[in-house]
Design an enzyme around this catalytic site. Structure first.
Site, PDB file in Angstrom:
ATOM      1  N   HIS A   1     -12.123  -6.346  98.820  1.00 47.65           N
ATOM      2  CA  HIS A   1     -11.372  -6.091 100.051  1.00 47.65           C
ATOM      3  C   HIS A   1     -10.185  -7.042 100.064  1.00 47.65           C
ATOM      4  CE1 HIS A   1     -10.293  -5.640 104.219  1.00 47.65           C
ATOM      5  NE2 HIS A   1     -11.171  -4.679 104.354  1.00 47.65           N
TER       6      HIS A   1
ATOM      7  N   GLN B   1     -15.739  -2.988  94.798  1.00 46.29           N
ATOM      8  CA  GLN B   1     -14.543  -3.058  95.649  1.00 46.29           C
ATOM      9  C   GLN B   1     -14.239  -4.480  96.113  1.00 46.29           C
ATOM     10  OE1 GLN B   1     -14.127  -1.020  99.746  1.00 46.29           O
ATOM     11  NE2 GLN B   1     -12.622  -0.049  98.407  1.00 46.29           N
TER      12      GLN B   1
ATOM     13  N   GLU C   1      -9.807  -4.171 107.916  1.00 47.58           N
ATOM     14  CA  GLU C   1      -8.599  -3.388 107.671  1.00 47.58           C
ATOM     15  C   GLU C   1      -8.017  -2.839 108.974  1.00 47.58           C
ATOM     16  OE1 GLU C   1      -8.831  -1.105 104.013  1.00 47.58           O
ATOM     17  OE2 GLU C   1      -8.150   0.613 105.172  1.00 47.58           O
TER      18      GLU C   1
ATOM     19  N   ARG D   1     -13.408   3.214  97.227  1.00 48.46           N
ATOM     20  CA  ARG D   1     -13.736   3.779  98.546  1.00 48.46           C
ATOM     21  C   ARG D   1     -12.590   3.565  99.531  1.00 48.46           C
ATOM     22  NH1 ARG D   1     -15.919   1.728 103.532  1.00 48.46           N
ATOM     23  NH2 ARG D   1     -16.257  -0.384 102.766  1.00 48.46           N
TER      24      ARG D   1
ATOM     25  N   HIS E   1     -16.563  -6.760  98.436  1.00 44.28           N
ATOM     26  CA  HIS E   1     -16.860  -6.096  99.704  1.00 44.28           C
ATOM     27  C   HIS E   1     -17.857  -4.957  99.596  1.00 44.28           C
ATOM     28  CE1 HIS E   1     -16.127  -4.882 103.776  1.00 44.28           C
ATOM     29  NE2 HIS E   1     -15.682  -3.691 103.424  1.00 44.28           N
TER      30      HIS E   1
ATOM     31  N   ARG F   1      -7.499  -0.019  99.049  1.00 42.39           N
ATOM     32  CA  ARG F   1      -7.884  -1.420  98.836  1.00 42.39           C
ATOM     33  C   ARG F   1      -7.690  -1.902  97.402  1.00 42.39           C
ATOM     34  NH1 ARG F   1     -13.261  -1.114 102.705  1.00 42.39           N
ATOM     35  NH2 ARG F   1     -12.009  -1.053 104.599  1.00 42.39           N
TER      36      ARG F   1
ATOM     37  N   PHE G   1      -5.959   3.982 109.012  1.00 40.19           N
ATOM     38  CA  PHE G   1      -6.725   3.188 108.053  1.00 40.19           C
ATOM     39  C   PHE G   1      -6.163   3.411 106.654  1.00 40.19           C
ATOM     40  CE2 PHE G   1     -10.769   0.793 107.798  1.00 40.19           C
ATOM     41  CZ  PHE G   1     -10.812   0.303 109.091  1.00 40.19           C
TER      42      PHE G   1
ATOM     43  N   LEU H   1     -14.969 -11.113 106.259  1.00 42.86           N
ATOM     44  CA  LEU H   1     -13.987 -10.042 106.347  1.00 42.86           C
ATOM     45  C   LEU H   1     -13.051 -10.165 107.538  1.00 42.86           C
ATOM     46  CD1 LEU H   1     -13.416  -7.315 104.897  1.00 42.86           C
ATOM     47  CD2 LEU H   1     -14.526  -6.261 106.850  1.00 42.86           C
TER      48      LEU H   1
HETATM   49  C1  LIG Z   1     -18.125  -7.149 106.942  1.00 45.42           C
HETATM   50  C2  LIG Z   1     -18.181  -5.685 106.642  1.00 45.42           C
HETATM   51  C3  LIG Z   1     -17.443  -4.788 107.396  1.00 45.42           C
HETATM   52  C4  LIG Z   1     -17.494  -3.434 107.113  1.00 45.42           C
HETATM   53  N1  LIG Z   1     -16.762  -2.575 107.883  1.00 45.42           N
HETATM   54  C5  LIG Z   1     -16.846  -1.244 107.642  1.00 45.42           C
HETATM   55  C6  LIG Z   1     -16.149  -0.309 108.459  1.00 45.42           C
HETATM   56  O1  LIG Z   1     -15.484  -0.670 109.435  1.00 45.42           O
HETATM   57  N2  LIG Z   1     -16.235   1.009 108.172  1.00 45.42           N
HETATM   58  C7  LIG Z   1     -16.981   1.464 107.121  1.00 45.42           C
HETATM   59  O2  LIG Z   1     -17.036   2.681 106.907  1.00 45.42           O
HETATM   60  N3  LIG Z   1     -17.675   0.604 106.335  1.00 45.42           N
HETATM   61  C8  LIG Z   1     -17.640  -0.726 106.572  1.00 45.42           C
HETATM   62  N4  LIG Z   1     -18.346  -1.583 105.780  1.00 45.42           N
HETATM   63  C9  LIG Z   1     -19.282  -1.047 104.795  1.00 45.42           C
HETATM   64  C10 LIG Z   1     -20.533  -0.534 105.509  1.00 45.42           C
HETATM   65  O3  LIG Z   1     -20.799  -1.338 106.633  1.00 45.42           O
HETATM   66  C11 LIG Z   1     -21.756  -0.545 104.605  1.00 45.42           C
HETATM   67  O4  LIG Z   1     -21.486   0.085 103.396  1.00 45.42           O
HETATM   68  C12 LIG Z   1     -22.926   0.193 105.285  1.00 45.42           C
HETATM   69  O5  LIG Z   1     -23.121  -0.269 106.600  1.00 45.42           O
HETATM   70  C13 LIG Z   1     -24.191   0.046 104.472  1.00 45.42           C
HETATM   71  O6  LIG Z   1     -25.264   0.571 105.219  1.00 45.42           O
HETATM   72  P1  LIG Z   1     -26.674   0.821 104.528  1.00 45.42           P
HETATM   73  O7  LIG Z   1     -27.527   1.479 105.564  1.00 45.42           O
HETATM   74  O8  LIG Z   1     -26.496   1.518 103.242  1.00 45.42           O
HETATM   75  O9  LIG Z   1     -27.216  -0.651 104.189  1.00 45.42           O
HETATM   76  P2  LIG Z   1     -27.328  -1.992 105.039  1.00 45.42           P
HETATM   77  O10 LIG Z   1     -26.801  -1.876 106.401  1.00 45.42           O
HETATM   78  O11 LIG Z   1     -26.804  -3.070 104.165  1.00 45.42           O
HETATM   79  O12 LIG Z   1     -28.897  -2.174 105.189  1.00 45.42           O
HETATM   80  C14 LIG Z   1     -29.743  -2.472 104.092  1.00 45.42           C
HETATM   81  C15 LIG Z   1     -31.171  -2.582 104.594  1.00 45.42           C
HETATM   82  O13 LIG Z   1     -32.055  -2.678 103.492  1.00 45.42           O
HETATM   83  C16 LIG Z   1     -32.980  -3.702 103.720  1.00 45.42           C
HETATM   84  N5  LIG Z   1     -33.434  -4.185 102.417  1.00 45.42           N
HETATM   85  C17 LIG Z   1     -32.692  -4.490 101.323  1.00 45.42           C
HETATM   86  N6  LIG Z   1     -33.481  -4.898 100.324  1.00 45.42           N
HETATM   87  C18 LIG Z   1     -34.750  -4.843 100.779  1.00 45.42           C
HETATM   88  C19 LIG Z   1     -36.016  -5.155 100.217  1.00 45.42           C
HETATM   89  N7  LIG Z   1     -36.147  -5.619  98.972  1.00 45.42           N
HETATM   90  N8  LIG Z   1     -37.114  -5.001 100.981  1.00 45.42           N
HETATM   91  C20 LIG Z   1     -37.013  -4.550 102.265  1.00 45.42           C
HETATM   92  N9  LIG Z   1     -35.846  -4.249 102.844  1.00 45.42           N
HETATM   93  C21 LIG Z   1     -34.727  -4.389 102.104  1.00 45.42           C
HETATM   94  C22 LIG Z   1     -32.216  -4.726 104.540  1.00 45.42           C
HETATM   95  O14 LIG Z   1     -33.103  -5.569 105.244  1.00 45.42           O
HETATM   96  C23 LIG Z   1     -31.429  -3.798 105.461  1.00 45.42           C
HETATM   97  O15 LIG Z   1     -32.239  -3.416 106.556  1.00 45.42           O
HETATM   98  C24 LIG Z   1     -18.300  -2.952 106.052  1.00 45.42           C
HETATM   99  C25 LIG Z   1     -19.046  -3.849 105.296  1.00 45.42           C
HETATM  100  C26 LIG Z   1     -18.971  -5.208 105.561  1.00 45.42           C
HETATM  101  C27 LIG Z   1     -19.742  -6.132 104.681  1.00 45.42           C
END
Ligand SMILES: Cc1cc2nc3c(=O)[nH]c(=O)nc-3n(C[C@H](O)[C@H](O)[C@H](O)COP(=O)(O)OP(=O)(O)OC[C@H]3O[C@@H](n4cnc5c(N)ncnc54)[C@H](O)[C@@H]3O)c2cc1C
Length: 583
Positions: free
Chosen positions: A241, A239, A254, A397, A356, A285, A126, A251
């Site tokens: 991507h 960031q 990567e 990141r 991203h 990135r 990666f 996306l």
């Molecule tokens: C397409 C894509 C691919 C990725 N691939 C990778 C990867 O391969 N490896 C890696 O390390 N990272 C990757 N990332 C980054 C990583 O996935 C995210 O940073 C990480 O999953 C974020 O998780 P989280 O639990 O912080 O938030 P999220 O999974 O975004 O969850 C946020 C939660 O908060 C809730 N929420 C938000 N606002 C409110 C509100 N006002 N009221 C109630 N609920 C709310 C939402 O409903 C959701 O349940 C990727 C990101 C994307 C976009």
């Protein structure tokens, strides 16, 4: 009358906002540490539709299954170098040291990782990582992990409020007491009182007009924290991507470059040789996104007359062969085929940088406790995942470190919360006051008689962020953008809603999300103006060098509608002295 019945205060020992990886991992840890605690998770989506489910490429950990010479120290060094030396190194050490255990623990929960022929977990290359250490489930890693975590929530009896929108953090005199939430189904408003509140609300990609993020990534948790008077940290670091699918921006992981794909310009050259000769397509990135933008600027993009949505470069998988493409990155093949009609086995995929990830967020210590200032902590308030800034990513990141952060710091924060609430009583909350204020806020939105559609104002805001606070930044453009954003925010009172009902009124949610986007966007651009140097993802054409003398420090930004105040925090440098960053 919109809210006639049914407002009652709900009590929980712990309420977690966010059903993504960070929130779910924390909930599991609390339930494991003290099963008697009453824990609830709130999400405005269904938990399994959180953006985490879209994560593709993988999760980093020095399991040494593919490369026995890997060490946690090497992982920590790569992360700190990738961060352009802005990451807090004590937090990075924890991230790298705890990585193998949290991945094995996920496997024990039932996560189906891809395998080596001998049955051990496979690991791929990666960007910015010096060893093959990224564990994966084909290119659907987030899906594999989140589904198991949500299964575990049910197993441990965690209460889930799904499709509830949290609209306000209740903070009084340095103590967080609960949240105000709105039921999307029927417009009901509830006050939740808790001994500890945790935000795991994810990122804010929707602040920009082209992003890999889902529609729910609107930065609500960051905005609510800022509106309560608490600081956000390092918001200038956004960031890009390198490989967003052109023109839609979704996306292309990567992992595709990790498996050997090339980036080529209109002349067929692998141009990364001119920008990062030792790492080529697997440079971090920030560097790769800038390289693509330079190529396009120099006239070596495809579609360079700027017609039909502008220029792009190619991501070329053809030499990898059908078998490898279909077994290692099948979802990326499918995306390109379904969304732009490209068969990546025989054709190159058009790509260009897309928003991203947010490196900044709600500042926390390594137990997930939210900071009120450089030295103070807020009582009763925790955060983890993309909405938090601990800070392991600093100014940039590395791929596959974010899922890892969610799991390592979700777990640690859960454990810290389980201990924190042992000696705490439920706080007293003036329930009626908060309900009346929330109702009044919604009613004001419904009563507004302006002429602006929500999506017009949102589009104008997103376009300004994209044009004025993008891959390359300058003082004059940022200043113009800052003024424009301020003016656009003042037009918020002129939006009108067609739907005046209470059932599934998605316009109310869009309006509340727009409020969040505007607060967050203004904090990003103000922080970007303040940092007169180039570091990681923040590139100032008028200050192209990193300036450790003046800027090796975190930015703390305090919001008020009239202006944004900036302070600083020192960076924890415990292992690696800052050096010039070359690849
Ligand atoms: C397409 C894509 C691919 C990725 N691939 C990778 C990867 O391969 N490896 C890696 O390390 N990272 C990757 N990332 C980054 C990583 O996935 C995210 O940073 C990480 O999953 C974020 O998780 P989280 O639990 O912080 O938030 P999220 O999974 O975004 O969850 C946020 C939660 O908060 C809730 N929420 C938000 N606002 C409110 C509100 N006002 N009221 C109630 N609920 C709310 C939402 O409903 C959701 O349940 C990727 C990101 C994307 C976009």
């Amino acid at each position: 009358m919109l809210f006639a019945v049914g407002e009652i205060m709900l009590d929980h020992d712990v309420i977690i906002i966010g059903g993504g990886l960070a929130g779910c991992r924390a909930a599991v840890e609390i339930a494991r540490t003290d099963p008697s605690l009453n824990v609830a998770v709130v999400a405005k989506t269904h938990p399994i539709r959180s953006h985490s489910v879209a994560a593709q490429g993988g999760i980093a950990a020095t399991l040494k299954n593919v490369d026995s010479t890997d060490t946690w120290e090497a992982h920590a060094f790569d992360t700190v170098k990738g961060s352009d030396y802005l990451a807090d190194q004590d937090a990075v050490a924890i991230l790298a040291q705890e990585a193998p255990d949290v991945v094995i623990d996920l496997e024990h929960m039932g996560v189906l990782f891809s395998r080596l022929p001998d049955g051990r977990i496979a690991q791929r290359a990666f960007g910015g990582h010096s060893h093959n250490r990224t564990c994966y489930a084909a290119d659907k890693t987030g899906h594999a992990i989140l589904h198991e975590l949500v299964n575990n929530l049910r197993r441990y009896g965690v209460q889930i409020y799904q499709e509830w929108y949290v609209m306000r953090l209740i903070l009084e005199e340095g103590e967080v007491k609960g949240v105000v939430m709105y039921h999307i189904l029927d417009g009901q408003i509830e006050i939740v009182r808790a001994k500890a509140v945790m935000f795991a609300t994810g990122g804010y990609g929707r602040v920009y007009n082209t992003t890999s993020n889902d529609f729910a990534s609107t930065g609500d948790g960051l905005a609510m924290t800022a509106m309560a008077g608490l600081p956000l940290q390092d918001m200038e670091f956004v960031q890009f991507h390198p490989t967003g699918l052109y023109p839609v921006g979704v996306l292309i992981s990567e992992a595709v470059r990790g498996e050997g794909a090339y980036l080529i310009n209109s002349q067929g050259d692998r141009f990364m040789a001119n920008y990062a000769p030792s790492r080529m397509e697997l440079a971090p990135r920030d560097i790769t996104s800038r390289a693509i933008t330079y190529e396009i600027r120099a006239g070596r993009g495809i579609n360079n007359d700027g017609s039909a949505g502008g220029s792009f470069v190619y991501l070329d998988l053809r030499h990898m062969g059908e078998e490898k493409i279909m077994s290692r990155v099948p979802f990326c093949w499918e995306e390109a085929h379904r969304l732009v009609g490209v068969d990546a086995v025989t054709q190159p995929i058009p790509v260009r940088p897309t928003i991203h990830y947010c490196m900044g967020g709600i500042p926390v210590n390594t137990d997930g406790r939210v900071r009120s200032s450089d030295s103070g902590l807020v009582e009763g308030f925790f955060a983890a995942g993309e909405s938090a800034c601990v800070s392991v990513h600093g100014a940039n990141r590395l791929g596959s470190n974010s899922l890892l952060e969610c799991v390592v710091y979700g777990k640690r924060t859960g454990a810290a919360i389980a201990h924190y609430v042992q000696n705490r009583k439920l706080p007293t909350v003036e329930e009626q006051r908060y309900i009346q204020e929330a109702k009044a806020e919604i009613q004001t939105l419904l009563d507004q008689s302006g002429e602006l559609r929500i999506h017009h104002l949102r589009q104008a805001f997103q376009d300004t962020m994209t044009q004025d606070c993008g891959v390359f930044r300058t003082e004059a453009v940022l200043q113009e953008g800052q003024e424009r954003l301020h003016n656009l925010q003042q037009q918020y009172s002129q939006i009108y809603l067609d739907d005046k009902g209470k059932d599934w009124n998605t316009e109310i949610i869009e309006a509340l999300e727009l409020r969040s986007l505007m607060v967050v966007g203004r904090m990003i651009i103000t922080s970007a103006l303040n940092r007169r140097e180039s570091r990681g993802a923040h590139f100032r054409e008028d200050y192209p060098d990193r300036d450790d003398g003046n800027f090796l420090k975190h930015t703390l930004t305090y919001y008020s509608p009239s202006g944004i105040d900036i302070q600083n925090r020192p960076v924890a440098i415990t292992m690696f002295e800052p050096q010039e960053r070359k690849y």
